[in-house]
Motif scaffolding. Structure first.
Motif, PDB file in Angstrom:
ATOM      1  N   HIS A 145     -86.164  22.714 -18.949  1.00  0.00           N
ATOM      2  CA  HIS A 145     -86.805  23.991 -19.248  1.00  0.00           C
ATOM      3  C   HIS A 145     -88.240  23.809 -19.742  1.00  0.00           C
ATOM      4  O   HIS A 145     -89.156  24.523 -19.333  1.00  0.00           O
ATOM      5  N   ARG A 146     -88.431  22.797 -20.588  1.00  0.00           N
ATOM      6  CA  ARG A 146     -89.738  22.559 -21.187  1.00  0.00           C
ATOM      7  C   ARG A 146     -90.793  22.142 -20.154  1.00  0.00           C
ATOM      8  O   ARG A 146     -91.987  22.251 -20.382  1.00  0.00           O
ATOM      9  N   ASP A 147     -90.328  21.657 -18.993  1.00  0.00           N
ATOM     10  CA  ASP A 147     -91.261  21.194 -17.957  1.00  0.00           C
ATOM     11  C   ASP A 147     -91.713  22.312 -17.024  1.00  0.00           C
ATOM     12  O   ASP A 147     -92.593  22.107 -16.190  1.00  0.00           O
ATOM     13  N   VAL A 148     -91.035  23.452 -17.111  1.00  0.00           N
ATOM     14  CA  VAL A 148     -91.269  24.511 -16.121  1.00  0.00           C
ATOM     15  C   VAL A 148     -92.004  25.676 -16.780  1.00  0.00           C
ATOM     16  O   VAL A 148     -91.454  26.345 -17.649  1.00  0.00           O
ATOM     17  N   PRO A 149     -93.245  25.911 -16.380  1.00  0.00           N
ATOM     18  CA  PRO A 149     -94.012  27.012 -16.970  1.00  0.00           C
ATOM     19  C   PRO A 149     -93.666  28.315 -16.246  1.00  0.00           C
ATOM     20  O   PRO A 149     -92.747  28.356 -15.432  1.00  0.00           O
ATOM     21  N   ASP A 150     -94.402  29.346 -16.541  1.00  0.00           N
ATOM     22  CA  ASP A 150     -94.260  30.589 -15.788  1.00  0.00           C
ATOM     23  C   ASP A 150     -94.536  30.312 -14.317  1.00  0.00           C
ATOM     24  O   ASP A 150     -95.593  29.804 -13.964  1.00  0.00           O
ATOM     25  N   LEU A 151     -93.572  30.627 -13.491  1.00  0.00           N
ATOM     26  CA  LEU A 151     -93.756  30.478 -12.051  1.00  0.00           C
ATOM     27  C   LEU A 151     -93.830  31.869 -11.457  1.00  0.00           C
ATOM     28  O   LEU A 151     -93.042  32.748 -11.818  1.00  0.00           O
ATOM     29  N   GLU A 152     -94.761  32.043 -10.546  1.00  0.00           N
ATOM     30  CA  GLU A 152     -94.887  33.353  -9.928  1.00  0.00           C
ATOM     31  C   GLU A 152     -94.572  33.237  -8.443  1.00  0.00           C
ATOM     32  O   GLU A 152     -95.066  32.351  -7.758  1.00  0.00           O
ATOM     33  N   VAL A 153     -93.715  34.138  -7.978  1.00  0.00           N
ATOM     34  CA  VAL A 153     -93.338  34.150  -6.561  1.00  0.00           C
ATOM     35  C   VAL A 153     -93.785  35.470  -5.953  1.00  0.00           C
ATOM     36  O   VAL A 153     -93.518  36.540  -6.498  1.00  0.00           O
ATOM     37  N   MET A 154     -94.462  35.357  -4.825  1.00  0.00           N
ATOM     38  CA  MET A 154     -94.963  36.538  -4.133  1.00  0.00           C
ATOM     39  C   MET A 154     -94.298  36.550  -2.756  1.00  0.00           C
ATOM     40  O   MET A 154     -94.365  35.549  -2.035  1.00  0.00           O
ATOM     41  N   LEU A 155     -93.616  37.632  -2.435  1.00  0.00           N
ATOM     42  CA  LEU A 155     -92.940  37.706  -1.141  1.00  0.00           C
ATOM     43  C   LEU A 155     -93.813  38.510  -0.173  1.00  0.00           C
ATOM     44  O   LEU A 155     -94.158  39.658  -0.440  1.00  0.00           O
ATOM     45  N   VAL A 156     -94.182  37.861   0.927  1.00  0.00           N
ATOM     46  CA  VAL A 156     -95.052  38.500   1.924  1.00  0.00           C
ATOM     47  C   VAL A 156     -94.151  38.912   3.088  1.00  0.00           C
ATOM     48  O   VAL A 156     -93.809  38.109   3.945  1.00  0.00           O
ATOM     49  N   GLU A 157     -93.729  40.169   3.077  1.00  0.00           N
ATOM     50  CA  GLU A 157     -92.651  40.579   3.968  1.00  0.00           C
ATOM     51  C   GLU A 157     -93.137  41.032   5.338  1.00  0.00           C
ATOM     52  O   GLU A 157     -94.226  41.568   5.483  1.00  0.00           O
ATOM     53  N   SER A 158     -92.302  40.799   6.348  1.00  0.00           N
ATOM     54  CA  SER A 158     -92.571  41.299   7.698  1.00  0.00           C
ATOM     55  C   SER A 158     -91.225  41.472   8.403  1.00  0.00           C
ATOM     56  O   SER A 158     -90.171  41.341   7.780  1.00  0.00           O
ATOM     57  N   ARG A 159     -91.246  41.800   9.684  1.00  0.00           N
ATOM     58  CA  ARG A 159     -90.030  41.854  10.488  1.00  0.00           C
ATOM     59  C   ARG A 159     -90.180  40.853  11.615  1.00  0.00           C
ATOM     60  O   ARG A 159     -91.174  40.871  12.328  1.00  0.00           O
ATOM     61  N   ASP A 160     -89.181  39.989  11.776  1.00  0.00           N
ATOM     62  CA  ASP A 160     -89.246  38.996  12.847  1.00  0.00           C
ATOM     63  C   ASP A 160     -88.052  39.163  13.785  1.00  0.00           C
ATOM     64  O   ASP A 160     -86.999  38.559  13.581  1.00  0.00           O
ATOM     65  N   PRO A 161     -88.209  40.001  14.823  1.00  0.00           N
ATOM     66  CA  PRO A 161     -87.064  40.291  15.698  1.00  0.00           C
ATOM     67  C   PRO A 161     -86.619  39.092  16.532  1.00  0.00           C
ATOM     68  O   PRO A 161     -85.500  39.083  17.045  1.00  0.00           O
ATOM     69  N   ALA A 162     -87.474  38.071  16.658  1.00  0.00           N
ATOM     70  CA  ALA A 162     -87.081  36.900  17.441  1.00  0.00           C
ATOM     71  C   ALA A 162     -86.326  35.880  16.596  1.00  0.00           C
ATOM     72  O   ALA A 162     -85.778  34.914  17.114  1.00  0.00           O
TER      73      ALA A 162
END
Ligand code: MOS
Length: 732
Positions: free
Chosen positions: A666-683
């Motif tokens: 826990h002490r090694d892991v700072p605030d991590l930010e995840v950004m989801l860049v969404e789309s649609r992939d029909p293939a």
């Protein structure tokens, strides 16, 4: 009825968007979450059976040779001991190999230190452990000086993934800027929290095994084959799995040994590996040595791209860490050379450990790209943007959706990336140098054949069944959401039952294909139910609006009315088709990290890290984000601390517990930010999504390495970047 859909072309029906419940994609919590955190969700070793015996595995204390004798009599005279199993069918390894094709079939032949060769069964764990520890046996061990253990000097064979186009050497010689850099990475352990465990029962005709496995759909064939049974005589139950990370893709000895003991003794037998056994006997991610050559023109466009790697495995094993997997298509460059060699050494089996290939190939490539950016005087983000190819540069195929540029730009913006000139050692906070770095992320997208049964009941509840597993990834949640969305139900009214081979065959959890493959099967089954409901209602299926358990419209009708009090059941069958001949498909992303490096001790701390990820549709915002977070934690571990250490004399694993194998705490892991860049992939799949499970750890260790250089000026070519290495390379 079974409804079959084979994906030979993009699925533009976009079935999931026909649902009206409004739950798909939302950050719904796991339906099984409360049971897990309160300890009431049964993991494999926790099922209670009357009269259950306990087995403990015995492993080889030498590297190569054979067991010549086991003194079963002495063992059987020990308190509580009922059997010593050394049946050759126990060694169904390797986990990666095809059933029945394991090169190490005989437990009497030993090919790595720590290989299990016998099971001692007793009336209690303590008695079994005592007898296993004192089991008398004799062996003939080969002289260690004759056994190949060093991948740099051992004989090699060519692995998959090589390719050559144009003339890389010429491109390097005539380039405006070029880098030729070599790296090493050390082995990794999957380090799943739940150790490998199985309880087997034999009722005289049929075997039931509760085991912690990722792929029951495939493991049932392995187990039946190992035991010489037909598959209808075998049932695997794997309802909850405490992490797998590749280590539970295939069968290992705790399962085969428990099964053999149960069949011989006619009583339930439980076998749980110790933490040390999991480390020593299951599998490792191969170490690697890698060389990257990159050549660019005056505009920073790649003209040459070379990535060569050496990995290792036991003689005869099929698996070779696919280090070059993303290098094949990530960046442009008409002169290309990719080559993989596998050194044959007698260390424990190398196999799939989360994001096999990219987890070590991408950080190295991205560290080399940082060297190139410096050499060419181009901002690292800009260098990558300039080299995103129009088409797969090796195969000439178009991509399905391609989110790299989007992730690079949006991630840089959100992180506050400074695109000005970069120089190391510009920021200091007391004794800490501070710097930033970035890297691209890429992980090939795969799908697998999947079947699921969906039953809609007149009371407005539904049931989803498959032998698919949830290894902590969120399968229970996303399947609940898909069925609720398609059938217009409150998620609380959807029951998902997984991990039982008596249910339809799922795709298993592996290679990041799980969610989209089984999700596609559930969508297909639900669509068939929707078609039947529309017919019953006398309306066009496109006009069917199901929400809150009712058919919406001018005259709402309840489901029980439509179903005449009965139920409706369909099996969806999703099959990967020829579309992979037409497209290259990958999930993409970008990592940005800020680190601080202590100028006196070389210690590196990650201050903050942001990942932007694109993988088509997001099925559940919370579980997808959690997968990315977990991946980024492993980026920190593989960048800074995680390494398997093998004794150079006899090849045994030295650090085989979580005190000595350093995963980030826990002490090694700072605030991590995840950004989801969404789309649609029909293939990509029938849910328009691609794999996300492993994406979060494909490149991020490179961002940290680049940040270490920017912070303190130490350019490291060895992962993990422990303080001793940083300090040795840090300018005064
Ligand atoms: Mo994954 S390493 O295919 O579980």
């Amino acid at each position: 009825m079974t409804v079959h859909f084979k994906q030979d072309e993009p699925d533009t029906r976009n079935l999931l968007d026909q649902g009206s419940q409004g739950v798909i994609g939302t950050a719904m919590s796991r339906p099984e979450g409360l049971a897990k955190v309160t300890g009431t969700a049964p993991y494999s070793a926790e099922y209670r059976f009357d009269d259950c015996l306990v087995g403990v595995l015995v492993t080889a204390p030498f590297t190569k040779g054979r067991i010549t004798g086991i003194d079963k009599e002495t063992a059987l005279a020990m308190d509580g001991v009922v059997a010593v199993i050394d049946d050759s069918r126990m060694t169904a390894r390797p986990a990666q190999g095809g059933a029945g094709e394991a090169p190490q079939q005989s437990p009497r032949q030993i090919c790595y230190y720590g290989q299990p060769f016998a099971l001692v069964v007793a009336t209690s764990f303590e008695k079994a452990r005592h007898a296993a520890k004192h089991l008398p046996f004799s062996y003939e061990a080969d002289d260690v000086s004759d056994i190949p253990l060093d991948p740099e000097t051992a004989e090699t064979e060519a692995g998959d993934g090589g390719m050559q186009a144009g003339d890389l050497a010429h491109a390097m010689a005539t380039a405006e800027h070029a880098v030729d850099v070599s790296y090493t990475t050390m082995g990794h352990a999957s380090a799943a929290m739940e150790p490998h465990a199985a309880i087997a029962q034999w009722d005289g005709g049929r075997l039931t095994v509760h085991a912690s496995l990722q792929m029951p759909n495939y493991n049932i064939s392995e187990l039946a084959d190992a035991l010489d049974l037909t598959e209808d005589k075998v049932r695997i139950v794997s309802r909850y799995v405490g992490g797998g990370f590749g280590s539970k893709l295939g069968l290992s000895e705790e399962t085969t040994a428990a099964a053999l003991a149960a069949m011989e003794l006619g009583k339930p037998v439980k076998v749980v590996m110790s933490r040390q056994q999991v480390f020593q006997s299951i599998m490792r991610r191969s170490e690697s040595s890698q060389r990257v050559r990159l050549a660019v023109d005056a505009e920073g466009r790649l003209t040459g791209f070379g990535h060569e790697a050496r990995v290792s495995n036991l003689p005869g094993e099929e698996f070779a860490e696919p280090v070059l997997q993303s290098s094949a298509f990530l960046y442009a460059g008409e002169n290309r050379l990719l080559a993989l060699d596998v050194a044959r050494i007698h260390q424990m089996t190398a196999g799939s450990v989360r994001a096999p290939g990219e987890a070590i190939g991408m950080p190295v490539l991205e560290a080399a790209m940082d060297c190139l950016a410096e050499e060419a005087g181009i901002d690292p983000v800009e260098l990558r943007l300039r080299n995103i190819p129009e088409k797969d540069p090796g195969k000439g195929l178009p991509f399905t959706t391609h989110e790299l540029a989007d992730c690079l730009k949006k991630g840089a913006e959100a992180f506050g990336w400074d695109s000005g000139p970069r120089k190391p050692r510009q920021n200091r906070d007391g004794e800490w140098w501070i710097g930033t770095g970035m890297a691209s992320a890429a992980r090939v997208h795969n799908v697998a054949e999947a079947k699921a049964r969906v039953t809609l009941n007149a009371d407005g509840t539904a049931r989803v069944q498959s032998d698919m597993t949830d290894i902590g990834t969120g399968t229970y949640a996303i399947l609940t959401q898909i069925a609720a969305e398609m059938l217009g139900l409150d998620p609380a009214n959807v029951m998902v039952e997984l991990g039982d081979t008596d249910f339809p065959r799922g795709p298993g959890s592996g290679g990041s294909w799980g969610a989209v493959s089984i999700g596609s099967a559930v969508v297909i089954a639900c669509d068939a139910i929707r078609q039947s409901l529309a017919k019953k209602a006398g309306i066009d299926a496109d006009d069917l609006k199901l929400k809150d358990g009712k058919l919406q419209g001018s005259q709402p009708r309840s489901l029980s009315e439509l179903l005449d009090g009965g139920n409706m059941s369909e099996e969806g069958h999703y099959e990967p088709g020829d579309i992979s001949d037409d497209y290259t498909s990958s999930s993409f992303g970008a990592f940005f990290a800020q680190v601080r490096v202590n100028r006196h001790t070389g210690e590196t701390r990650v201050d903050r890290m942001l990942g932007a990820f694109g993988f088509g549709r997001v099925l559940n915002e919370k579980t997808a984000r959690s997968q990315c977070l977990g991946g980024m934690v492993w980026c920190i571990g593989s960048a800074l601390t995680e390494a398997l250490h093998f004794d150079p004399v006899d090849g045994h694993l030295v650090n085989c517990d979580l005190a000595e194998y350093h995963v980030p705490v826990h002490r090694d892991v700072p605030d991590l930010e995840v950004m989801l860049v969404e789309s649609r992939d029909p293939a990509a799949s029938a849910v328009q999504g691609k794999g996300v499970g492993e994406l979060g750890m494909c490149g991020g260790a490179g961002a940290i390495a680049n940040a270490v250089y920017n912070a303190c000026g130490a350019r490291l070519f060895e992962f993990p970047m422990t303080p001793d290495k940083v300090l040795a390379d840090m300018p005064d």
